[in-house]
Design an enzyme around this catalytic site. Structure first.
Site, PDB file in Angstrom:
ATOM      1  N   CYS A   1      -8.530 -13.650  23.352  1.00 38.20           N
ATOM      2  CA  CYS A   1      -7.575 -13.982  24.418  1.00 38.20           C
ATOM      3  C   CYS A   1      -7.575 -12.880  25.471  1.00 38.20           C
ATOM      4  CB  CYS A   1      -6.162 -14.113  23.857  1.00 38.20           C
ATOM      5  SG  CYS A   1      -5.834 -15.685  23.091  1.00 38.20           S
ATOM      6  N   HIS A   2      -7.423 -13.304  26.703  1.00 35.06           N
ATOM      7  CA  HIS A   2      -7.321 -12.355  27.800  1.00 35.06           C
ATOM      8  C   HIS A   2      -5.915 -11.765  27.853  1.00 35.06           C
ATOM      9  CE1 HIS A   2     -10.769 -14.808  29.019  1.00 35.06           C
ATOM     10  NE2 HIS A   2     -11.176 -13.736  29.659  1.00 35.06           N
TER      11      HIS A   2
ATOM     12  N   MET B   1      -2.201 -20.297  24.520  1.00 38.46           N
ATOM     13  CA  MET B   1      -2.168 -19.477  23.310  1.00 38.46           C
ATOM     14  C   MET B   1      -0.880 -18.656  23.247  1.00 38.46           C
ATOM     15  SD  MET B   1      -4.675 -20.431  21.598  1.00 38.46           S
ATOM     16  CE  MET B   1      -4.365 -19.298  20.261  1.00 38.46           C
TER      17      MET B   1
ATOM     18  N   ASP C   1      11.556 -15.254   7.851  1.00 36.85           N
ATOM     19  CA  ASP C   1      11.860 -13.912   7.346  1.00 36.85           C
ATOM     20  C   ASP C   1      13.356 -13.705   7.182  1.00 36.85           C
ATOM     21  OD1 ASP C   1      11.260 -11.083   6.693  1.00 36.85           O
ATOM     22  OD2 ASP C   1      12.238 -10.699   8.615  1.00 36.85           O
TER      23      ASP C   1
END
Length: 152
Positions: free
Chosen positions: A76-77, A111, A126
């Site tokens: 990914c950029h 993304m 969590d």
């Protein structure tokens, strides 16, 4: 090697060169769901979880994740995000996470939107794991991806 842009002619990993692309306004939206027991939902609604405000912390975690996506996904950029929004809502079967990420750049932010949703869900997991052993996260999907030319 087919139509995979992240693979070079020798089949090796390749970060796509977006340098010649014209910057545009890029936006992506994603969704995800975590299935929870009814009593877990009630604890979240009453802000009674020992670790704190589950939905707010998950939203902050999702925003942070969107900003750090290129650290997590190797090809990914790094993008300059102009907006990262994460909204967690109680639904009948658990919590739904909706994300929206925006940037001005040469590649999309799908993304980042998907990572934001995933990390928000993991944060809920969590925070609730001590009271709910049957949690299932999933149904993570890209809802929308757009690009718009910059106004001159």
């Amino acid at each position: 090697m087919g139509d995979f842009s992240h693979i070079d002619k020798d089949g090796k990993a390749n970060m796509v060169d977006v340098g010649d692309k014209t910057p545009q306004i890029r936006e992506a939206k994603a969704i995800g769901i975590i299935h929870l027991e009814a009593r877990t939902i009630k604890l979240i609604q009453e802000n009674a979880m020992k670790k704190g405000d589950v939905l707010t912390i998950a939203e902050i975690a999702g925003i942070q994740a969107a900003k750090r996506t290129s650290d997590l996904i190797p090809l990914c950029h790094t993008l300059q995000i102009t907006k990262a929004e994460v909204k967690c809502s109680i639904i009948e079967k658990g919590v739904q996470v909706n994300t929206r990420v925006k940037c001005i750049g040469q590649t999309g932010v799908e993304m980042e939107a998907l990572t934001a949703a995933s990390i928000a869900l993991l944060t809920i997991y969590d925070m609730c794991k001590a009271v709910d052993k049957s949690m299932v996260l999933g149904e993570i999907a890209l809802v929308e991806k757009t690009k718009t030319d910059l106004k001159q």
